[in-house]
Design an enzyme around this catalytic site. Sequence first.
Site, PDB file in Angstrom:
ATOM      1  CB  ALA A 164      37.665  11.594  16.621  1.00 21.99           C
ATOM      2  CG  HIS A 208      40.634   9.603  20.062  1.00 25.37           C
ATOM      3  ND1 HIS A 208      40.350  10.642  20.919  1.00 25.37           N
ATOM      4  CD2 HIS A 208      40.752  10.141  18.826  1.00 25.37           C
ATOM      5  CE1 HIS A 208      40.285  11.766  20.222  1.00 25.37           C
ATOM      6  NE2 HIS A 208      40.532  11.497  18.958  1.00 25.37           N
TER       7      HIS A 208
END
Length: 277
Positions: A134, A230
């Site tokens: 990710a 993130h």
Amino acid sequence: MSMRRLGILGYGNIAATLLDILARDGRARFEQVAILARPGASERADARLRTAAEVIAEEVTIHETADAFLAARPDLAVECATHDVVRETVPEILKAGCETVVVSVGAFADADTAARIEDAAALGRTRTVLVPGAIGGVDALAAARIAGIETLVYSGRKPPAAWKGTPAEKLLDLDAITSETVFFEGNARQAATDYPKNANVAATLALAGPGFERTEVRLIADPGISANVHEYEVRSQSVNFTIQLTGKASPDNPKTSMSTAYSVAREVMNRLVPIAI
């Protein structure tokens, strides 16, 4: 270019999405796709994965033991399962000489597991490839490590529902919080150990960067977002940079970013094309 047999460890969301991506892309064709499921789960694996696997493979086989899986002679194995599979099964695959892509990177937070994987790859004269999953910018981070990293700070921000089933439930009322709440601050080793299904990114950054102890981690439950965010900041001798990725959560599992499966698909496709990037 010569990869004809693909092995998949696991039959969950990432495995299913990976096979769907390869089927839609149309470039991947294999003689065989071999799938390793846990004992007693072969029927579930077959029901979930066979349709997409048959689009890309002449033969699809489901196995419940590592020995049976290895008898199918996969050219590449892709772990799409759990930390337990990395600890217990991946070493067997590597010792047999089969290169293995690992998605559950957080398992490497356990030093003994990391050592076993390294030893097994050496014995099998092969290697383990850890996909970014990710997160992005791992190439720049790994290059900065060579020059010397001063600091790396990672923040993982997800909707409260994505933290259900984790220790965060004991720290917060995930159904009641009304503003972003930091519930973990520590290093990457502790984050990946305590939140194995959510903190693979922290482990990836630590391995590519300054190590588990020197990678700072903040985990955040944020009711104001619907995606997984993130962000990490790097200060090094060669380059300073900040990266933020807003990944769409998998519709079948909010703990997983959709981009993880695409990261794995890229790794597989790069073995099949004449120019890889």
